[in-house]
Design a protein around this motif. Structure first.
Motif, PDB file in Angstrom:
ATOM      1  N   ILE A   1       2.377  12.257   5.372  1.00 53.36           N
ATOM      2  CA  ILE A   1       2.619  13.685   5.156  1.00 53.36           C
ATOM      3  C   ILE A   1       1.272  14.401   5.024  1.00 53.36           C
ATOM      4  O   ILE A   1       0.281  13.792   4.600  1.00 53.36           O
ATOM      5  N   ILE A   2       1.267  15.674   5.390  1.00 55.18           N
ATOM      6  CA  ILE A   2       0.054  16.489   5.315  1.00 55.18           C
ATOM      7  C   ILE A   2       0.360  17.733   4.491  1.00 55.18           C
ATOM      8  O   ILE A   2       1.368  18.394   4.708  1.00 55.18           O
ATOM      9  N   ILE A   3      -0.536  18.036   3.551  1.00 55.86           N
ATOM     10  CA  ILE A   3      -0.458  19.263   2.757  1.00 55.86           C
ATOM     11  C   ILE A   3      -1.536  20.185   3.303  1.00 55.86           C
ATOM     12  O   ILE A   3      -2.711  19.836   3.294  1.00 55.86           O
ATOM     13  N   LEU A   4      -1.137  21.344   3.808  1.00 52.38           N
ATOM     14  CA  LEU A   4      -2.075  22.259   4.474  1.00 52.38           C
ATOM     15  C   LEU A   4      -2.118  23.610   3.791  1.00 52.38           C
ATOM     16  O   LEU A   4      -1.111  24.316   3.736  1.00 52.38           O
TER      17      LEU A   4
ATOM     18  N   MET B   1       0.839  -1.184   0.000  1.00 49.86           N
ATOM     19  CA  MET B   1       0.000   0.000   0.000  1.00 49.86           C
ATOM     20  C   MET B   1       0.884   1.248   0.000  1.00 49.86           C
ATOM     21  O   MET B   1       1.914   1.282   0.650  1.00 49.86           O
ATOM     22  N   GLY B   2       0.461   2.277  -0.728  1.00 50.66           N
ATOM     23  CA  GLY B   2       1.246   3.495  -0.856  1.00 50.66           C
ATOM     24  C   GLY B   2       1.225   4.342   0.405  1.00 50.66           C
ATOM     25  O   GLY B   2       0.449   4.112   1.326  1.00 50.66           O
ATOM     26  N   LYS B   3       2.083   5.322   0.423  1.00 48.08           N
ATOM     27  CA  LYS B   3       2.145   6.264   1.546  1.00 48.08           C
ATOM     28  C   LYS B   3       0.867   7.097   1.556  1.00 48.08           C
ATOM     29  O   LYS B   3       0.326   7.442   0.516  1.00 48.08           O
ATOM     30  N   ARG B   4       0.418   7.440   2.767  1.00 53.30           N
ATOM     31  CA  ARG B   4      -0.831   8.194   2.931  1.00 53.30           C
ATOM     32  C   ARG B   4      -0.563   9.694   3.014  1.00 53.30           C
ATOM     33  O   ARG B   4       0.301  10.127   3.757  1.00 53.30           O
ATOM     34  N   VAL B   5      -1.360  10.450   2.255  1.00 53.03           N
ATOM     35  CA  VAL B   5      -1.247  11.903   2.207  1.00 53.03           C
ATOM     36  C   VAL B   5      -2.609  12.515   2.529  1.00 53.03           C
ATOM     37  O   VAL B   5      -3.628  12.089   1.979  1.00 53.03           O
ATOM     38  N   LEU B   6      -2.601  13.510   3.409  1.00 50.88           N
ATOM     39  CA  LEU B   6      -3.803  14.296   3.652  1.00 50.88           C
ATOM     40  C   LEU B   6      -3.623  15.626   2.936  1.00 50.88           C
ATOM     41  O   LEU B   6      -2.653  16.339   3.182  1.00 50.88           O
ATOM     42  N   VAL B   7      -4.542  15.944   2.033  1.00 48.22           N
ATOM     43  CA  VAL B   7      -4.543  17.229   1.335  1.00 48.22           C
ATOM     44  C   VAL B   7      -5.660  18.067   1.932  1.00 48.22           C
ATOM     45  O   VAL B   7      -6.841  17.750   1.759  1.00 48.22           O
ATOM     46  N   ALA B   8      -5.303  19.117   2.656  1.00 47.60           N
ATOM     47  CA  ALA B   8      -6.279  20.024   3.264  1.00 47.60           C
ATOM     48  C   ALA B   8      -6.287  21.312   2.449  1.00 47.60           C
ATOM     49  O   ALA B   8      -5.386  22.135   2.551  1.00 47.60           O
ATOM     50  N   GLU B   9      -7.296  21.451   1.622  1.00 48.66           N
ATOM     51  CA  GLU B   9      -7.382  22.565   0.666  1.00 48.66           C
ATOM     52  C   GLU B   9      -8.848  22.821   0.356  1.00 48.66           C
ATOM     53  O   GLU B   9      -9.550  21.890  -0.026  1.00 48.66           O
ATOM     54  N   ASP B  10      -9.311  24.062   0.538  1.00 54.77           N
ATOM     55  CA  ASP B  10     -10.718  24.360   0.304  1.00 54.77           C
ATOM     56  C   ASP B  10     -11.055  24.611  -1.163  1.00 54.77           C
ATOM     57  O   ASP B  10     -12.218  24.546  -1.539  1.00 54.77           O
ATOM     58  N   GLU B  11     -10.067  24.860  -2.003  1.00 53.80           N
ATOM     59  CA  GLU B  11     -10.328  25.020  -3.435  1.00 53.80           C
ATOM     60  C   GLU B  11     -10.336  23.647  -4.081  1.00 53.80           C
ATOM     61  O   GLU B  11      -9.288  23.017  -4.239  1.00 53.80           O
ATOM     62  N   GLN B  12     -11.528  23.190  -4.456  1.00 54.41           N
ATOM     63  CA  GLN B  12     -11.672  21.827  -4.977  1.00 54.41           C
ATOM     64  C   GLN B  12     -10.822  21.567  -6.215  1.00 54.41           C
ATOM     65  O   GLN B  12     -10.309  20.470  -6.401  1.00 54.41           O
TER      66      GLN B  12
ATOM     67  N   THR C   1       0.753  16.759  19.256  1.00 53.56           N
ATOM     68  CA  THR C   1       0.777  15.306  19.419  1.00 53.56           C
ATOM     69  C   THR C   1       1.522  14.545  18.326  1.00 53.56           C
ATOM     70  O   THR C   1       1.832  13.374  18.504  1.00 53.56           O
ATOM     71  N   LYS C   2       1.795  15.178  17.173  1.00 51.29           N
ATOM     72  CA  LYS C   2       2.395  14.446  16.055  1.00 51.29           C
ATOM     73  C   LYS C   2       3.524  15.228  15.416  1.00 51.29           C
ATOM     74  O   LYS C   2       3.535  16.451  15.427  1.00 51.29           O
ATOM     75  N   SER C   3       4.459  14.487  14.825  1.00 47.38           N
ATOM     76  CA  SER C   3       5.580  15.116  14.127  1.00 47.38           C
ATOM     77  C   SER C   3       5.532  14.837  12.616  1.00 47.38           C
ATOM     78  O   SER C   3       6.546  14.916  11.937  1.00 47.38           O
ATOM     79  N   THR C   4       4.358  14.512  12.116  1.00 49.14           N
ATOM     80  CA  THR C   4       4.163  14.241  10.693  1.00 49.14           C
ATOM     81  C   THR C   4       4.681  15.416   9.856  1.00 49.14           C
ATOM     82  O   THR C   4       4.383  16.567  10.182  1.00 49.14           O
ATOM     83  N   PRO C   5       5.438  15.148   8.788  1.00 47.57           N
ATOM     84  CA  PRO C   5       5.868  16.246   7.923  1.00 47.57           C
ATOM     85  C   PRO C   5       4.656  17.003   7.362  1.00 47.57           C
ATOM     86  O   PRO C   5       3.647  16.385   7.000  1.00 47.57           O
ATOM     87  N   VAL C   6       4.757  18.331   7.314  1.00 50.35           N
ATOM     88  CA  VAL C   6       3.670  19.179   6.817  1.00 50.35           C
ATOM     89  C   VAL C   6       4.225  20.163   5.802  1.00 50.35           C
ATOM     90  O   VAL C   6       5.217  20.840   6.070  1.00 50.35           O
ATOM     91  N   ILE C   7       3.565  20.216   4.646  1.00 51.91           N
ATOM     92  CA  ILE C   7       3.877  21.221   3.628  1.00 51.91           C
ATOM     93  C   ILE C   7       2.751  22.250   3.654  1.00 51.91           C
ATOM     94  O   ILE C   7       1.583  21.894   3.506  1.00 51.91           O
ATOM     95  N   MET C   8       3.108  23.508   3.863  1.00 50.81           N
ATOM     96  CA  MET C   8       2.130  24.590   3.856  1.00 50.81           C
ATOM     97  C   MET C   8       1.993  25.109   2.431  1.00 50.81           C
ATOM     98  O   MET C   8       2.988  25.306   1.745  1.00 50.81           O
ATOM     99  N   LEU C   9       0.734  25.339   1.989  1.00 51.15           N
ATOM    100  CA  LEU C   9       0.455  25.940   0.696  1.00 51.15           C
ATOM    101  C   LEU C   9      -0.167  27.303   0.935  1.00 51.15           C
ATOM    102  O   LEU C   9      -1.041  27.432   1.791  1.00 51.15           O
ATOM    103  N   SER C  10       0.274  28.297   0.190  1.00 53.18           N
ATOM    104  CA  SER C  10      -0.324  29.607   0.393  1.00 53.18           C
ATOM    105  C   SER C  10      -0.104  30.533  -0.778  1.00 53.18           C
ATOM    106  O   SER C  10       0.919  30.472  -1.456  1.00 53.18           O
TER     107      SER C  10
END
Length: 117
Positions: A49-52, A1-12, A71-80
């Motif tokens: 990883i999380i994309i925020l 199974m591949g690595k899990r990514v959370l993409v948090a972005e309000d622009e669909q 609580t977590k040290s997951t790598p996070v990439i900020m988008l802006s």
């Protein structure tokens, strides 16, 4: 199974594009459409990883990152779209792994994710 990514972005359009590019590279992608949903998913699920996005409804990306770091040290990439020095500094102080300015190339985001995970 591949690595899990959370993409948090309000622009669909952006979240769909990132999801498509990441899934082509065998990542498993979950999407959150606002800051509150992003925080809930980040707290209760495991991601590599999380994309925020910074500007999201409900709770901004900086606040989400601050809560995640309790609580977590997951790598996070900020988008802006905001490239001011104080935003870059704040992201760094809160523990962001990377800060990517919009507009961006999805290929560049995928490359950065591969470097971090």
């Amino acid at each position: 199974m591949g690595k899990r990514v959370l993409v948090a972005e309000d622009e669909q359009r952006i979240s769909h594009l990132l999801k498509m590019y990441l899934e082509r590279e065998s990542f498993v992608v979950d999407v959150a459409n606002n800051g509150i949903e992003a925080l809930e998913k980040a707290k209760h699920e495991s991601f590599d990883i999380i994309i925020l996005d910074i500007l999201m409804p409900g709770m901004d990306g900086f606040s989400v990152l601050e809560e995640i770091r309790k609580t977590k040290s997951t790598p996070v990439i900020m988008l802006s779209a905001k490239g001011e020095a104080q935003d870059l500094k704040r992201g760094e102080e809160l523990g962001a792994s990377e800060y990517i300015l919009k507009p961006f190339s999805p290929k560049d985001v995928v490359s950065k994710i591969k470097e971090l995970v």
